[in-house]
Design an enzyme around this catalytic site. Structure first.
Site, PDB file in Angstrom:
ATOM      1  N   ASP A  90      11.073  21.072 -22.464  1.00 16.06           N
ATOM      2  CA  ASP A  90      11.196  22.447 -22.174  1.00 16.06           C
ATOM      3  C   ASP A  90      10.090  23.314 -21.714  1.00 16.06           C
ATOM      4  O   ASP A  90       9.576  24.299 -22.203  1.00 16.06           O
ATOM      5  CB  ASP A  90      11.783  23.500 -23.535  1.00 16.06           C
ATOM      6  N   LYS A 117       7.083  32.841 -36.117  1.00 14.50           N
ATOM      7  CA  LYS A 117       8.562  32.684 -35.418  1.00 14.50           C
ATOM      8  C   LYS A 117       9.340  32.696 -36.708  1.00 14.50           C
ATOM      9  O   LYS A 117       9.488  31.574 -37.316  1.00 14.50           O
ATOM     10  CB  LYS A 117       8.435  31.403 -34.710  1.00 14.50           C
ATOM     11  N   VAL A 122       9.762  36.340 -32.799  1.00 13.45           N
ATOM     12  CA  VAL A 122       8.498  36.254 -32.916  1.00 13.45           C
ATOM     13  C   VAL A 122       7.791  37.556 -33.427  1.00 13.45           C
ATOM     14  O   VAL A 122       7.943  38.612 -32.680  1.00 13.45           O
ATOM     15  CB  VAL A 122       7.566  35.529 -31.963  1.00 13.45           C
ATOM     16  N   GLY A 131      14.263  35.500 -28.763  1.00 12.05           N
ATOM     17  CA  GLY A 131      14.916  34.642 -27.863  1.00 12.05           C
ATOM     18  C   GLY A 131      16.068  33.853 -28.323  1.00 12.05           C
ATOM     19  O   GLY A 131      16.549  34.317 -29.580  1.00 12.05           O
TER      20      GLY A 131
END
Length: 338
Positions: free
Chosen positions: A158, A60, A46, A41
């Site tokens: 989020d 991550k 990840v 992302g």
């Protein structure tokens, strides 16, 4: 704050450095030199890994940028304060110059989005309506914990399917605290310098203070949008509502006023229909335009569990399309974080 030592001192002052610190060479070893990528992302990549005791982890690796320094601090400072079955567990981190990594417990079933999108057959083959309801309850309980169960209240900012991970029993765990904000005081609203979150899930007040103060009710709005996606309603916006540029909640109410089914082709049993209606009703309460009209997460849990009249559809908000024209500069999938 970019200096490694300064960041560590800050985190120590916050009392958030209980997790194990790894060297980057150890991170490379546990991921077998980054061979098994789980996802990618804007924040980074990840990878699947394994630590010394054979325990599988998700690693991550944050991209080297100024913004991700803030995301790293936010994530470690906030999630280190948590301990709940519906919040992903941070096991360790790496802070070595510009190299930053976060080590989490591994979730075998990945993120929720792949089970509730229109892609593939994973939803119909893997998740029953009872599964979907239990997942919704779990996310709600995780958010309730962040809002009132921690020593320091945490607003996530989020909540979306990509940030909900599922373990081998499909127990949901809230993840990705890069945009989270700690609220040490007892104030009901907080100040944010920039809108934060992902378009489509962001509450109106986060974009424009005209609608009210930013608070835990902003997470409630995001949960409402997520719940509509879990039910399957929100997927329809891709076909119809987008073509007309119609604000999504308006589209839902228009369907209800016309007594049309919102979804779901795979609902057959009476019990399933009741579950679907309950989840839609709860979601509509959560996405009310003004924060004061939304329930708390504690009330959301009560409604999802059927402990109150949870199937009453809320009135259509007086003000519709709250974000149209207010934030024309927002053209990317994510808003700017502080």
């Amino acid at each position: 704050m970019t200096n490694e030592q300064d960041i560590e001192v800050f985190l120590e002052d916050q009392g958030t450095l209980a997790q194990k610190k790894y060297r980057f060479s150890e991170v490379k070893k546990m991921t077998n030199n980054f061979t098994d990528k789980l996802g990618e992302g804007g924040f980074g990549v990840v990878y699947k890994g394994k630590i010394h005791n054979g325990y599988h982890v998700a690693v991550k690796i944050l991209r080297a940028s100024k913004g991700n320094v803030k995301d790293f601090i936010n994530e470690v400072a906030s999630i280190s304060r948590t301990s709940h079955v519906n919040v992903v567990q941070l096991l360790g981190f790496c802070l070595e110059g510009k190299k930053k990594a976060l080590i989490y417990e591994f979730m075998p079933n990945g993120s929720l989005d792949k089970f509730i999108s229109n892609k593939g057959l994973e939803r119909t083959s893997s998740l029953t309506w009872d599964n979907l309801l239990q997942i919704a309850k779990g996310i709600a309980k995780g958010l309730e914990y962040l809002h009132k169960g921690c020593n320091t209240r945490i607003l996530h900012f989020d909540i979306k399917p990509h940030n909900i991970l599922l373990d081998d029993n499909f127990c949901p765990k809230i993840s990705d605290f890069g945009l989270a904000k700690l609220c040490p005081g007892k104030e009901s609203t907080i100040s944010v310098s920039y809108a934060r979150g992902t378009i489509g899930y962001v509450a109106p007040e986060v974009c424009n203070k005209h609608f009210g103060g930013v608070s835990q009710k902003s997470d409630v709005y995001s949960f409402g949008m997520l719940l509509l996606e879990i039910v399957g309603v929100r997927n329809n916006i891709n076909v119809e509502a987008t073509e007309t540029s119609e604000y999504f909640p308006d589209w839902i109410y228009r369907k209800l006023e016309q007594d049309q089914d919102l979804k779901s082709d795979n609902v057959t049993a009476t019990e399933e229909k009741e579950t679907e209606r309950r989840m839609i009703a709860v979601s509509l309460w959560c996405i009310q335009t003004f924060p004061k009209d939304r329930p708390t997460m504690s009330r959301v849990i009560e409604m999802l569990e059927g402990n109150m009249n949870s199937q009453e559809i809320p009135p259509k908000p007086v003000l519709s399309s709250p974000t149209i024209g207010l934030v024309p500069e927002l053209t990317t999938s994510s808003l700017q974080s502080e």
